[in-house]
Design a protein around this motif. Structure first.
Motif, PDB file in Angstrom:
ATOM      1  N   VAL A  36      23.601 110.883  54.423  1.00  0.00           N
ATOM      2  CA  VAL A  36      22.920 109.588  54.494  1.00  0.00           C
ATOM      3  C   VAL A  36      21.733 109.651  53.547  1.00  0.00           C
ATOM      4  N   SER A  37      21.794 108.904  52.448  1.00  0.00           N
ATOM      5  CA  SER A  37      20.731 108.899  51.443  1.00  0.00           C
ATOM      6  C   SER A  37      19.876 107.653  51.628  1.00  0.00           C
ATOM      7  N   VAL A  38      18.574 107.868  51.898  1.00  0.00           N
ATOM      8  CA  VAL A  38      17.648 106.764  52.143  1.00  0.00           C
ATOM      9  C   VAL A  38      16.532 106.838  51.103  1.00  0.00           C
ATOM     10  N   GLU A  53      22.745 104.626  51.650  1.00  0.00           N
ATOM     11  CA  GLU A  53      24.111 104.896  51.198  1.00  0.00           C
ATOM     12  C   GLU A  53      24.644 106.072  51.997  1.00  0.00           C
ATOM     13  N   VAL A  54      25.834 105.932  52.537  1.00  0.00           N
ATOM     14  CA  VAL A  54      26.404 106.962  53.404  1.00  0.00           C
ATOM     15  C   VAL A  54      27.791 107.327  52.889  1.00  0.00           C
ATOM     16  N   VAL A 152      16.456 109.421  61.947  1.00  0.00           N
ATOM     17  CA  VAL A 152      15.572 110.245  61.126  1.00  0.00           C
ATOM     18  C   VAL A 152      14.285 109.475  60.878  1.00  0.00           C
ATOM     19  N   ARG A 153      13.174 110.183  60.836  1.00  0.00           N
ATOM     20  CA  ARG A 153      11.912 109.572  60.420  1.00  0.00           C
ATOM     21  C   ARG A 153      11.948 109.482  58.904  1.00  0.00           C
ATOM     22  N   SER A 258      15.813 111.399  53.353  1.00  0.00           N
ATOM     23  CA  SER A 258      14.943 110.246  53.113  1.00  0.00           C
ATOM     24  C   SER A 258      13.886 110.638  52.088  1.00  0.00           C
ATOM     25  N   THR A 259      13.690 109.791  51.064  1.00  0.00           N
ATOM     26  CA  THR A 259      12.748 110.118  49.995  1.00  0.00           C
ATOM     27  C   THR A 259      11.794 108.969  49.691  1.00  0.00           C
TER      28      THR A 259
END
Length: 268
Positions: A36-38, A53-54, A152-153, A258-259
């Motif tokens: 999971v890209s955040v 995007e997952v 996720v935080r 998460s970035t």
């Protein structure tokens, strides 16, 4: 159908985090791994947004491995890396649900080559405040990725002091806003053109990971390549990231990445 050009936007950071374990040549990887890209984007109206995007990989030994704290290494750099669309991926239901605070969005599958990618409709992003908790509901699919609900935080906002080349032979000290909550990592990438670049476009970088306490130092032996590169080719990219991996069963995991980057990317 979705073109791979927008997918490339989130690849440079993830490429430095992804590893594949070495396996015996007679072994066939049989793991299932969801990513999971955040990525946080800048939006003139909403302020900060995301477009999760997952991807659910099948028959893989892929793992997300954050860089070690207070460590640096050299890595190649490509502004627009090619997207490998030949990996085996799995379906996980007709749609996924992402929830942040009181807002819930539907992530539907898009197809790029062999890849199945769940994301919001093209051109749509989700307003949020960095540091909010994102919850993902995966319904699962027969013979596909199993059902799971996890959260996720998200990576918090930060600023950093200007980064300028130090004197010859000296290390580079970096300072930034420390994380308000534990569990994050700060990375800095010093990008530049080395002697193999024919057009002075950046093709190499020094990539460093730091404990997210507000300061870090890049050793002189790494800094010199960036300091001596053509000035026009030099740039700095700082990214705070939060990585969480959820173990579902003996061969199935789900990883959140998460970035928050400085400077922020413009919403696609």
């Amino acid at each position: 159908m979705r073109s791979s050009s927008s997918l490339r936007r989130s690849l440079p950071a993830l490429a430095l985090l992804c590893t594949a374990a070495c396996v015996d040549t007679l072994d066939i990887p049989d793991a299932r791994y969801g990513v999971v890209s955040v990525t946080t984007y800048a939006d003139d109206i909403a302020g900060t947004t995301m477009a999760p995007e997952v991807i659910f990989y099948d028959k893989t030994d892929l793992r997300i491995t954050p860089p070690g704290a207070d460590s640096c290494r050299f890595a190649t750099y490509t502004a627009n890396p090619n997207v490998n669309t030949n990996s085996f991926t799995l379906g996980a239901g007709d749609y996924l649900l992402s929830t942040i605070r009181t807002r819930t969005d539907t992530l539907r599958p898009y197809f790029v080559g062999n890849l199945t990618i769940y994301r919001p409709p093209t051109g749509r992003t989700i307003p949020f405040t960095p540091g909010d908790t994102l919850t993902l509901q995966v319904p699962g699919a027969p013979a596909g990725f199993p059902a799971i609900t996890a959260n996720v935080r998200t990576a918090e906002a930060f600023t950093h002091e200007p980064v300028t080349p130090p004197a010859d032979g000296q290390p580079l000290t970096l300072t930034w806003t420390p994380a308000p909550q534990p569990g994050s990592l700060m990375t800095f990438a010093l990008r530049y053109a080395n002697s193999f670049s024919t057009d002075q476009q950046p093709n190499e970088q020094v990539f460093c990971g730091f404990t997210d306490d507000g300061s870090g130092t890049i050793p002189a032996e790494y800094v010199e390549f960036w300091r001596n590169a053509p000035v026009a080719s030099r740039s700095v990219r700082a990214i705070r990231l939060r990585v969480k991996e959820v173990v579902i069963d003996s061969r199935t995991r789900l990883a959140f990445v998460s970035t928050y980057g400085v400077p922020l990317l413009t919403a696609p």
